[in-house]
Design a protein around this motif. Structure first.
Motif, PDB file in Angstrom:
ATOM      1  N   LYS A 297       0.850  -1.177   0.000  1.00 30.81           N
ATOM      2  CA  LYS A 297       0.000   0.000   0.000  1.00 30.81           C
ATOM      3  C   LYS A 297       0.891   1.234   0.000  1.00 30.81           C
ATOM      4  CE  LYS A 297      -3.668  -2.352   2.549  1.00 30.81           C
ATOM      5  NZ  LYS A 297      -4.475  -2.399   3.794  1.00 30.81           N
ATOM      6  N   ASN A 298       0.284   2.386  -0.077  1.00 29.31           N
ATOM      7  CA  ASN A 298       1.058   3.627  -0.084  1.00 29.31           C
ATOM      8  C   ASN A 298       1.919   3.726   1.173  1.00 29.31           C
ATOM      9  OD1 ASN A 298       1.557   6.599   0.464  1.00 29.31           O
ATOM     10  ND2 ASN A 298       0.641   6.698  -1.569  1.00 29.31           N
ATOM     11  N   TRP A 299       3.195   4.083   1.018  1.00 29.54           N
ATOM     12  CA  TRP A 299       4.132   4.190   2.140  1.00 29.54           C
ATOM     13  C   TRP A 299       4.350   5.631   2.581  1.00 29.54           C
ATOM     14  CZ3 TRP A 299       7.485   0.670  -1.244  1.00 29.54           C
ATOM     15  CH2 TRP A 299       7.247  -0.677  -0.935  1.00 29.54           C
ATOM     16  N   GLY A 300       3.378   6.478   2.389  1.00 30.09           N
ATOM     17  CA  GLY A 300       3.493   7.857   2.864  1.00 30.09           C
ATOM     18  C   GLY A 300       4.571   8.648   2.159  1.00 30.09           C
ATOM     19  N   ASN A 301       5.459   9.266   2.929  1.00 29.19           N
ATOM     20  CA  ASN A 301       6.479  10.158   2.372  1.00 29.19           C
ATOM     21  C   ASN A 301       7.789   9.445   2.061  1.00 29.19           C
ATOM     22  OD1 ASN A 301       4.946  12.303   4.566  1.00 29.19           O
ATOM     23  ND2 ASN A 301       5.128  12.879   2.410  1.00 29.19           N
ATOM     24  N   THR A 302       7.712   8.174   1.691  1.00 28.15           N
ATOM     25  CA  THR A 302       8.911   7.462   1.238  1.00 28.15           C
ATOM     26  C   THR A 302       9.259   7.903  -0.174  1.00 28.15           C
ATOM     27  OG1 THR A 302       7.656   5.622   0.327  1.00 28.15           O
ATOM     28  CG2 THR A 302       8.314   5.456   2.652  1.00 28.15           C
ATOM     29  N   LEU A 303      10.470   7.580  -0.595  1.00 27.54           N
ATOM     30  CA  LEU A 303      10.905   7.977  -1.931  1.00 27.54           C
ATOM     31  C   LEU A 303      10.059   7.321  -3.015  1.00 27.54           C
ATOM     32  CD1 LEU A 303      12.792   9.376  -3.868  1.00 27.54           C
ATOM     33  CD2 LEU A 303      14.447   7.526  -3.528  1.00 27.54           C
ATOM     34  N   VAL A 304       9.779   6.031  -2.868  1.00 27.22           N
ATOM     35  CA  VAL A 304       9.012   5.321  -3.897  1.00 27.22           C
ATOM     36  C   VAL A 304       7.588   5.862  -3.988  1.00 27.22           C
ATOM     37  CG1 VAL A 304       7.975   3.093  -4.480  1.00 27.22           C
ATOM     38  CG2 VAL A 304      10.399   3.227  -3.905  1.00 27.22           C
ATOM     39  N   SER A 305       6.906   5.998  -2.854  1.00 23.62           N
ATOM     40  CA  SER A 305       5.528   6.513  -2.883  1.00 23.62           C
ATOM     41  C   SER A 305       5.467   7.947  -3.389  1.00 23.62           C
ATOM     42  CB  SER A 305       4.906   6.437  -1.487  1.00 23.62           C
ATOM     43  OG  SER A 305       4.568   5.125  -1.151  1.00 23.62           O
ATOM     44  N   SER A 306       6.394   8.778  -2.931  1.00 29.16           N
ATOM     45  CA  SER A 306       6.408  10.180  -3.359  1.00 29.16           C
ATOM     46  C   SER A 306       6.690  10.292  -4.855  1.00 29.16           C
ATOM     47  CB  SER A 306       7.464  10.962  -2.566  1.00 29.16           C
ATOM     48  OG  SER A 306       7.155  10.958  -1.193  1.00 29.16           O
ATOM     49  N   SER A 307       7.612   9.469  -5.347  1.00 29.73           N
ATOM     50  CA  SER A 307       7.931   9.493  -6.772  1.00 29.73           C
ATOM     51  C   SER A 307       6.732   9.037  -7.602  1.00 29.73           C
ATOM     52  CB  SER A 307       9.150   8.605  -7.055  1.00 29.73           C
ATOM     53  OG  SER A 307      10.296   9.097  -6.409  1.00 29.73           O
ATOM     54  N   GLU A 308       6.095   7.964  -7.176  1.00 29.15           N
ATOM     55  CA  GLU A 308       4.913   7.474  -7.900  1.00 29.15           C
ATOM     56  C   GLU A 308       3.814   8.524  -7.935  1.00 29.15           C
ATOM     57  OE1 GLU A 308       3.954   4.983  -9.714  1.00 29.15           O
ATOM     58  OE2 GLU A 308       5.624   3.579  -9.534  1.00 29.15           O
ATOM     59  N   SER A 309       3.660   9.273  -6.853  1.00 27.23           N
ATOM     60  CA  SER A 309       2.613  10.307  -6.808  1.00 27.23           C
ATOM     61  C   SER A 309       2.885  11.419  -7.817  1.00 27.23           C
ATOM     62  CB  SER A 309       2.503  10.901  -5.400  1.00 27.23           C
ATOM     63  OG  SER A 309       3.601  11.756  -5.110  1.00 27.23           O
ATOM     64  N   GLN A 310       4.141  11.533  -8.275  1.00 28.45           N
ATOM     65  CA  GLN A 310       4.518  12.537  -9.269  1.00 28.45           C
ATOM     66  C   GLN A 310       4.674  11.937 -10.662  1.00 28.45           C
ATOM     67  OE1 GLN A 310       4.780  15.899  -8.108  1.00 28.45           O
ATOM     68  NE2 GLN A 310       3.846  14.788  -6.408  1.00 28.45           N
ATOM     69  N   GLY A 311       4.209  10.698 -10.830  1.00 27.12           N
ATOM     70  CA  GLY A 311       4.255  10.055 -12.139  1.00 27.12           C
ATOM     71  C   GLY A 311       5.603   9.461 -12.501  1.00 27.12           C
ATOM     72  N   ILE A 312       6.462   9.244 -11.511  1.00 25.62           N
ATOM     73  CA  ILE A 312       7.788   8.665 -11.756  1.00 25.62           C
ATOM     74  C   ILE A 312       7.728   7.173 -11.453  1.00 25.62           C
ATOM     75  CG2 ILE A 312      10.223   8.746 -11.105  1.00 25.62           C
ATOM     76  CD1 ILE A 312       9.522  11.678 -10.040  1.00 25.62           C
ATOM     77  N   ARG A 313       8.085   6.350 -12.392  1.00 29.22           N
ATOM     78  CA  ARG A 313       8.005   4.892 -12.222  1.00 29.22           C
ATOM     79  C   ARG A 313       9.065   4.448 -11.212  1.00 29.22           C
ATOM     80  NH1 ARG A 313       5.996   3.529 -18.120  1.00 29.22           N
ATOM     81  NH2 ARG A 313       6.616   1.366 -17.793  1.00 29.22           N
ATOM     82  N   SER A 314       8.616   3.821 -10.131  1.00 26.88           N
ATOM     83  CA  SER A 314       9.507   3.606  -8.993  1.00 26.88           C
ATOM     84  C   SER A 314       9.412   2.186  -8.434  1.00 26.88           C
ATOM     85  CB  SER A 314       9.191   4.603  -7.878  1.00 26.88           C
ATOM     86  OG  SER A 314       9.225   5.925  -8.378  1.00 26.88           O
ATOM     87  N   ILE A 315      10.572   1.662  -8.023  1.00 23.61           N
ATOM     88  CA  ILE A 315      10.675   0.320  -7.458  1.00 23.61           C
ATOM     89  C   ILE A 315      11.612   0.359  -6.266  1.00 23.61           C
ATOM     90  CG2 ILE A 315      11.474  -2.054  -7.885  1.00 23.61           C
ATOM     91  CD1 ILE A 315      10.842  -1.585 -10.866  1.00 23.61           C
ATOM     92  N   LEU A 316      11.246  -0.360  -5.212  1.00 27.58           N
ATOM     93  CA  LEU A 316      12.103  -0.518  -4.045  1.00 27.58           C
ATOM     94  C   LEU A 316      12.646  -1.943  -4.019  1.00 27.58           C
ATOM     95  CD1 LEU A 316      11.625   0.715  -0.449  1.00 27.58           C
ATOM     96  CD2 LEU A 316      11.929  -1.736  -0.802  1.00 27.58           C
TER      97      LEU A 316
END
Length: 311
Positions: A178-197
């Motif tokens: 689920k959404n991880w709040g202000n983590t790098l992956v969640s924040s990046s995804e919220s800005q349309g950046i494809r992200s993987i941890l």
């Protein structure tokens, strides 16, 4: 080519200025004593193409991420790159130099600061500057982490189900969170950046077998983004959408009865916790699933995780 020490301010970071393969110290801001907080950065840039950032060392004891990210920078041939690869192997230098998860300068988790409204403390300010000036300019972000007192079977985690097939190009086990709040992956995804941890191994350690497998997977992923030339290796995937954290019933010593990566059935014995000057208690699995996290530190406090079971 290596640029002169502290020659670039993060606010002036522009990918278009580079051509080839360069490493340098990236200046951020001045601390209270006037010294500048800087971090190592590598850039491989050649022709027009995607922008990809590989990150390690958000937490100072997660050395697999640091080692993997700097190693892939060294291995990639700039002649095979079309686009821009940015590598930040030690994102949190204060914590890294202290060999601690977070820095004692403010005890704030860097991976909870992105797109936050709090920017007074040094770690918060660092997260703000990095996101605004680097991560927000990327098409792809891969954030590489490591376990702490326990060990992770190498796996990828995503907050967007659309990333499952992309993540499987790196590692076969995929966790959809689920959404991880202000983590790098969640924040990046919220800005349309494809992200993987990625989670690799355990803290304060480098597992070279895991390192090699992950670097191989990252190169495969970079080929899929079209940043790196070469054929893509399609891979199998095992997807999990649930995670159960099993905590210790009391403080004492934990002895495992299972192996990392093992599939266990509901009711099987996970291990034994022995209370100091007291009783032993067998711990039973409440569900069936695969063990992707296993505690390696034998001393445990009440409630601390000893196993994570994914299903």
């Amino acid at each position: 080519m290596r640029m002169e020490n502290d020659s670039l301010d993060v606010k002036d970071f522009e990918l278009g200025e580079y051509s080839g393969k360069e490493s340098f110290r990236l200046r951020t801001f001045d601390l209270g004593d006037g010294s500048n907080l800087s971090l190592p950065c590598g850039v491989i840039s050649r022709e027009e193409g995607p922008t990809v950032c590989i990150v390690g060392g958000q937490h100072g004891i997660e050395w697999n991420g640091t080692y993997i990210s700097q190693k892939i920078f060294k291995q990639i041939d700039k002649k095979k790159v079309t686009g821009n690869l940015v590598v930040l192997p030690i994102l949190n230098p204060l914590a890294f130099n202290q060999k601690s998860r977070v820095s004692s300068i403010d005890s704030i988790d860097l991976n909870r600061t992105y797109l936050s409204k709090n920017y007074r403390k040094p770690t918060e300010r660092l997260g703000k500057l990095l996101f605004e000036n680097i991560f927000s300019k990327m098409d792809y972000v891969v954030d590489v982490h490591t376990g702490g007192p326990g060990e992770y079977l190498p796996h990828a985690a995503v907050t967007n189900r659309k990333r499952i097939s992309e993540a499987s190009l790196i590692l076969p086990y995929i966790y959809v969170a689920k959404n991880w709040g202000n983590t790098l992956v969640s924040s990046s995804e919220s800005q349309g950046i494809r992200s993987i941890l990625l989670e690799i191994g355990r803290g304060r350690n480098i597992n070279y077998e895991y390192v090699d497998k992950t670097i191989d997977g990252l190169k495969n992923y970079l080929k899929a983004t079209k940043l790196l030339k070469g054929s893509i290796d399609k891979r199998d995937e095992d997807v999990f959408v649930n995670k159960e954290k099993i905590g210790s019933p009391f403080s004492g010593f934990f002895k495992s009865n299972v192996e990392l990566g093992e599939y266990i059935e509901e009711g099987e014995v996970i291990g034994i916790v022995e209370k100091i000057l007291g009783k032993k208690e067998e711990i039973y699995s409440p569900i069936s699933g695969r063990i992707l996290y296993l505690r390696r530190e034998r001393a445990v406090a009440e409630g601390e995780s000893i196993v994570h079971i994914f299903w």
